[in-house]
Scaffold this motif. Structure first.
Motif, short mmCIF file in Angstrom:
data_model
loop_
_atom_site.label_atom_id
_atom_site.label_comp_id
_atom_site.label_asym_id
_atom_site.label_seq_id
_atom_site.Cartn_x
_atom_site.Cartn_y
_atom_site.Cartn_z
N GLY A 23 -6.47 -10.64 3.71
CA GLY A 23 -7.82 -9.86 4.80
C GLY A 23 -7.57 -10.80 5.92
N SER A 24 -6.29 -9.88 6.53
CA SER A 24 -5.55 -10.31 7.32
C SER A 24 -5.19 -11.69 7.91
CB SER A 24 -6.80 -9.92 8.80
OG SER A 24 -7.10 -8.30 9.21
N GLU A 76 -11.20 -10.69 -1.29
CA GLU A 76 -10.49 -10.61 0.08
C GLU A 76 -12.25 -9.54 0.40
OE1 GLU A 76 -6.34 -8.57 -0.23
OE2 GLU A 76 -7.61 -7.50 -1.53
N ILE A 118 -10.26 -6.56 5.32
CA ILE A 118 -8.71 -5.75 4.88
C ILE A 118 -8.23 -4.95 6.54
CG2 ILE A 118 -7.37 -4.60 3.28
CD1 ILE A 118 -9.82 -5.65 1.19
N GLY A 119 -7.29 -5.06 6.95
CA GLY A 119 -6.55 -3.95 7.74
C GLY A 119 -7.41 -4.07 8.70
N HIS A 153 -7.86 -3.23 -6.20
CA HIS A 153 -8.06 -3.07 -4.72
C HIS A 153 -9.51 -2.63 -4.54
CE1 HIS A 153 -6.83 -3.19 -0.69
NE2 HIS A 153 -6.13 -3.58 -0.89
N LEU A 187 -3.38 -12.85 -0.34
CA LEU A 187 -2.42 -11.07 -0.90
C LEU A 187 -2.10 -10.78 0.77
CD1 LEU A 187 -1.93 -8.81 -2.45
CD2 LEU A 187 -4.38 -8.52 -3.27
N VAL A 188 -1.05 -9.72 1.16
CA VAL A 188 -1.02 -9.50 2.40
C VAL A 188 -0.79 -7.74 2.50
CG1 VAL A 188 0.28 -10.22 4.63
CG2 VAL A 188 -0.06 -12.41 2.09
N GLY A 189 -1.24 -7.49 3.67
CA GLY A 189 -1.10 -6.08 3.72
C GLY A 189 -0.97 -6.00 4.80
N GLY A 190 -0.98 -5.60 5.87
CA GLY A 190 0.01 -5.27 6.97
C GLY A 190 0.83 -6.11 7.18
N LYS A 201 0.54 -1.52 0.34
CA LYS A 201 0.27 -0.17 0.11
C LYS A 201 1.21 1.15 -0.41
CE LYS A 201 -3.52 -3.54 1.98
NZ LYS A 201 -4.60 -2.93 3.08
#
Ligand code: PEP
Length: 252
Positions: free
Chosen positions: A213-214, A168, A173-174, A98, A233-236, A12
């Motif tokens: 999603g987390s 997602e 998400i997050g 996204h 698909l990994v964010g944080g 991000k």
């Protein structure tokens, strides 16, 4: 079934040039069996070149993506970046659709579809994101929503060999809330069956469908054990080398 898991980090709007290069170098240079999994970094536009260089220095096995492109090649589109530009910076993949692009920047399925077609025509591989809001899930419209986004995003795209879908759920998400493996698997299965219906059973069998999603070190293994979940698909958790490496090595 021989779908190779893909673990993709969506950074991000995080990491400046030197921070991004250092993170990519640390992860890509760690102990990863690239023959059994693909690993992808999606830094902000400003970080693509440095991340791609860091990946090359570490052996060149990780993949580099942008988080967006515009569907035109060049011209008077202030603030936008084209597929050719991200390729020249070293990216060979792009994340499109996204939920943050949809909800904050007003991207419609039609705009996303134009971007998908442009990216594929220019030789990029695409991660197309789909997912329902909490409101849509509570209204029991989650499957309808996700399949509509999938169908519209892929309109006019016959060959899906360079396409990955990321499911997602927006409410995950997050937020620290993760879909249960059973709920995630049910949606992944529905997406795969839908691909079989709108394209072919071979396309459905081959396409990778990621969960986002987390996803974290402590839930990755269980999610990845689901038959229709082919990666994350990994964010944080992709912003910290130790956490992302644990997800990459989910089966170790
Ligand atoms: C994402 O950004 O695609 C995502 C899934 O974020 P997080 O892992 O932080 O929920």
């Amino acid at each position: 079934m021989s779908r190779k898991p893909l673990i993709a980090g969506n950074w991000k709007m995080n990491k400046n040039v030197s921070e991004g290069a250092a993170l990519a170098a640390e992860i890509a240079g760690a102990d990863i069996d690239y023959s059994t999994r693909d690993v992808l970094f999606a830094p902000p536009f400003t970080g693509i070149y440095a991340v791609a260089e860091a990946v090359k220095k570490a052996g060149g096995k990780a993949l580099v993506a942008a988080q967006n492109i515009y569907f035109e090649e060049s011209g008077a589109f202030t603030g936008e970046v084209s597929s050719g530009m991200i390729k020249s910076a070293g990216a060979s993949w792009v994340i499109l659709g996204h939920s943050e692009r949809r909800s904050i920047f007003g991207e419609t399925d039609e705009i996303i579809n134009k971007k998908v077609k442009k990216a594929l025509a220019d030789g990029l591989s695409v991660i197309l994101c789909v997912g329902e809001t909490l409101w849509e899930r509570e209204a029991k419209a989650e499957v309808e929503t996700v399949l509509a986004q999938t169908g519209k995003g892929l309109e006019g795209v016959e060959d899906l060999s360079n396409v990955v879908i990321a499911y997602e759920p927006v409410w995950a998400i997050g937020t620290g809330k993760t879909a249960s493996p059973a709920d995630a698997e049910a949606m992944h299965k529905a997406i795969r069956e839908y691909i079989a219906k709108i394209r072919s059973s071979a396309a459905a069998e081959n396409i990778r469908i990621l969960y986002g999603g987390s996803m974290k070190p402590d839930n990755a293994k269980e999610l990845m054990a689901c038959p229709d979940i082919d990666g994350g698909l990994v964010g944080g958790a992709s912003l910290k080398a130790d956490q992302f490496l644990k997800i990459i090595n989910f089966d170790k």
